[in-house]
Design a protein around this motif. Structure first.
Motif, PDB file in Angstrom:
ATOM      1  N   LEU A 417       0.840  -1.199   0.000  1.00 40.52           N
ATOM      2  CA  LEU A 417       0.000   0.000   0.000  1.00 40.52           C
ATOM      3  C   LEU A 417       0.880   1.256   0.000  1.00 40.52           C
ATOM      4  O   LEU A 417       1.889   1.309   0.704  1.00 40.52           O
ATOM      5  CB  LEU A 417      -0.900   0.024   1.232  1.00 40.52           C
ATOM      6  N   PRO A 418       0.510   2.296  -0.752  1.00 41.74           N
ATOM      7  CA  PRO A 418       1.258   3.564  -0.742  1.00 41.74           C
ATOM      8  C   PRO A 418       0.900   4.389   0.496  1.00 41.74           C
ATOM      9  O   PRO A 418       0.282   5.453   0.416  1.00 41.74           O
ATOM     10  CB  PRO A 418       0.803   4.237  -2.045  1.00 41.74           C
ATOM     11  N   LEU A 419       1.288   3.881   1.654  1.00 37.35           N
ATOM     12  CA  LEU A 419       0.840   4.454   2.923  1.00 37.35           C
ATOM     13  C   LEU A 419       1.318   5.888   3.123  1.00 37.35           C
ATOM     14  O   LEU A 419       0.530   6.768   3.493  1.00 37.35           O
ATOM     15  CB  LEU A 419       1.311   3.563   4.073  1.00 37.35           C
ATOM     16  N   VAL A 420       2.595   6.139   2.903  1.00 39.27           N
ATOM     17  CA  VAL A 420       3.139   7.469   3.182  1.00 39.27           C
ATOM     18  C   VAL A 420       2.488   8.521   2.291  1.00 39.27           C
ATOM     19  O   VAL A 420       2.181   9.627   2.753  1.00 39.27           O
ATOM     20  CB  VAL A 420       4.670   7.470   3.022  1.00 39.27           C
ATOM     21  N   GLU A 421       2.273   8.179   1.028  1.00 46.36           N
ATOM     22  CA  GLU A 421       1.601   9.130   0.135  1.00 46.36           C
ATOM     23  C   GLU A 421       0.214   9.470   0.670  1.00 46.36           C
ATOM     24  O   GLU A 421      -0.222  10.627   0.625  1.00 46.36           O
ATOM     25  CB  GLU A 421       1.491   8.539  -1.277  1.00 46.36           C
ATOM     26  N   GLY A 422      -0.486   8.458   1.206  1.00 45.15           N
ATOM     27  CA  GLY A 422      -1.798   8.705   1.791  1.00 45.15           C
ATOM     28  C   GLY A 422      -1.724   9.603   3.008  1.00 45.15           C
ATOM     29  O   GLY A 422      -2.563  10.492   3.198  1.00 45.15           O
ATOM     30  N   PHE A 423      -0.693   9.406   3.838  1.00 49.79           N
ATOM     31  CA  PHE A 423      -0.554  10.234   5.037  1.00 49.79           C
ATOM     32  C   PHE A 423      -0.234  11.680   4.674  1.00 49.79           C
ATOM     33  O   PHE A 423      -0.726  12.624   5.310  1.00 49.79           O
ATOM     34  CB  PHE A 423       0.543   9.677   5.946  1.00 49.79           C
TER      35      PHE A 423
END
Length: 435
Positions: A417-423
């Protein structure tokens, strides 16, 4: 004291690619694009006009509030003042200087012959006028950090952990110029007057630690602390816990627990500003990765394009996949290699297709690994979900703004999942909501 912080990961280092190559100075560019936004805070306003002659180290931009000046990295003539791409994304006004290749220094720049007689306020003013910011990537004005820590910080920590994979700029700095780093740290300590001054190095930098240890005989008030290698130990809050055992509270700052943290390159810049009179116009940049032909560390003037820096390292390979400003955990992918080097550009990492860990169909399998590795003890799974849904109340309740964007969760996520981009998107939404 040496304490463990919660979470963290152990990604492959890949530091051997650039660490074994001698430090070299890059040839001066034909043109330098000096961005007017190179720090956290208000951008600079130009102090020169098109057609003006400028000299090396001359102040060419400044502003009020939370702002530090920028200086000419080369001598020559101002060709234009126009928008240029920024390594952090978007565009930013820049002063474009055509190099005359004379490298004529600004005559107003003079070293301080007796820095031991300078007051804390005078030292902070020199740091500010030299345009020095956190050069490990944060880019927060160093004079402001020093001033706000006066009478509050009993511990000053020099951050030489450099825990991001691939990057060896600070390692090379300590191996080649340890005296500059320690003299700069000594000047910072004279502003803050702490009872403890610690140089923190990870144990994968044995030569750097040995050089520091050898020079400490001239700095008896300082101590060297070699920490076990672990990411993100170089993050400010995690390093404070590792060195002192203290934990910065949610929403708090290092000064709230009596600490102040400064990057090794920042300390070296302070040394140069005081002992040579030269502002922040150059830095060591690691150019590395499997996507560049000759990984190495280069001394680079501010305003040189990424493309020219990469060319000085042999150019890109045919299999290059992505070019990052910074490391693979926290770096920003670049879509335009005309982007210029700034004060916080510690690395240009060029990855090949073999390092492509992205997934065409990212999916959460609810394994909980992101919870186990988050050094801030957050809940990445839910933060990502609420960021995508625009649930600002839930993001505040789950303390999204405490996220340091270290990328541990994304590294550990088997679903990619592109977690940091979401954050980052969630943080922008929170800031806009606050406005």
């Amino acid at each position: 004291m040496n304490s463990l912080f919660f979470g963290g990961v152990h990604p492959g280092g890949h530091k051997e690619l650039s660490a074994a190559v001698p430090l070299t100075a890059m040839a001066l560019p034909a043109q330098a694009a000096v961005l007017l936004r190179q720090h956290i805070g208000a951008p600079c306003q130009p102090l020169v006009a098109v057609g003006d002659a400028v000299r090396v180290g001359q102040k060419i931009g400044d502003g009020g509030g939370l702002c530090v000046p920028v200086h000419a990295p080369v001598s020559g003539v101002v060709e234009a003042i126009e928008d240029r791409p920024h390594p952090g994304g978007g565009t930013c006004p820049a002063i474009i200087i055509k190099n005359d290749f004379l490298d004529t220094p600004d005559p107003h720049l003079q070293p301080y012959s007796h820095p031991e007689f300078l007051s804390p306020e005078e030292l902070a003013s020199i740091i500010r006028e030299a345009g020095i910011v956190g050069m490990g990537g944060a880019a927060f004005p160093t004079d402001v950090k020093a001033r706000t820590g006066m009478s509050l910080a009993d511990t000053v920590i020099l951050n030489a952990c450099e825990c991001e994979p691939y990057i060896t700029a600070d390692d090379m700095l300590l191996r080649t110029r340890p005296g500059d780093v320690l003299r700069g740290l000594e000047l910072i300590a004279r502003i803050l007057l702490p009872s403890r001054v610690v140089i923190a190095v990870e144990d994968n930098k044995a030569q750097a630690a040995a050089e520091v240890k050898d020079h400490l005989k001239d700095f008896p008030s300082m101590e060297l602390l070699v920490l076990p290698t672990r990411y993100p130990q170089g993050a400010e809050k995690q390093l404070i816990q590792a060195v002192t055992g203290r934990q910065v509270p949610s929403g708090g700052l290092p000064k709230d627990v009596g600490c102040a943290v400064f990057n090794a390159a920042t300390a070296a810049a302070v040394c140069r500003a005081v002992y040579e009179g030269m502002p922040a116009i150059e830095r060591i940049v690691t150019v590395t990765g499997e996507g560049v032909k000759q990984p190495r560390n280069l001394v680079v003037r501010m305003g040189v394009s990424f493309l020219e820096v990469i060319a000085a390292a042999g150019g890109l390979t045919d299999d290059v996949w992505k070019v990052l400003s910074g490391g693979p955990m926290m770096g920003v992918a670049q879509g335009d290699l005309s982007v210029p080097v700034t004060k916080s550009t510690n690395a240009i990492v060029c990855l090949s297709s073999a390092q492509n860990g992205e997934s065409a169909n990212p999916v959460c399998i609810r394994c909980g690994r992101c919870l186990e590795v988050c050094p801030m003890r957050l809940e990445p799974l839910y933060l990502y979900r609420y960021s995508n849904a625009g649930e600002l109340g839930a993001l505040r309740r789950l303390h999204l703004m405490d996220c340091i964007e270290c990328g541990c969760c994304a590294y550990a996520c088997p679903g990619k999942l592109p977690l940091v981009e979401g954050f980052r998107a969630g943080k922008r939404a929170l800031k806009e909501g606050a406005k």
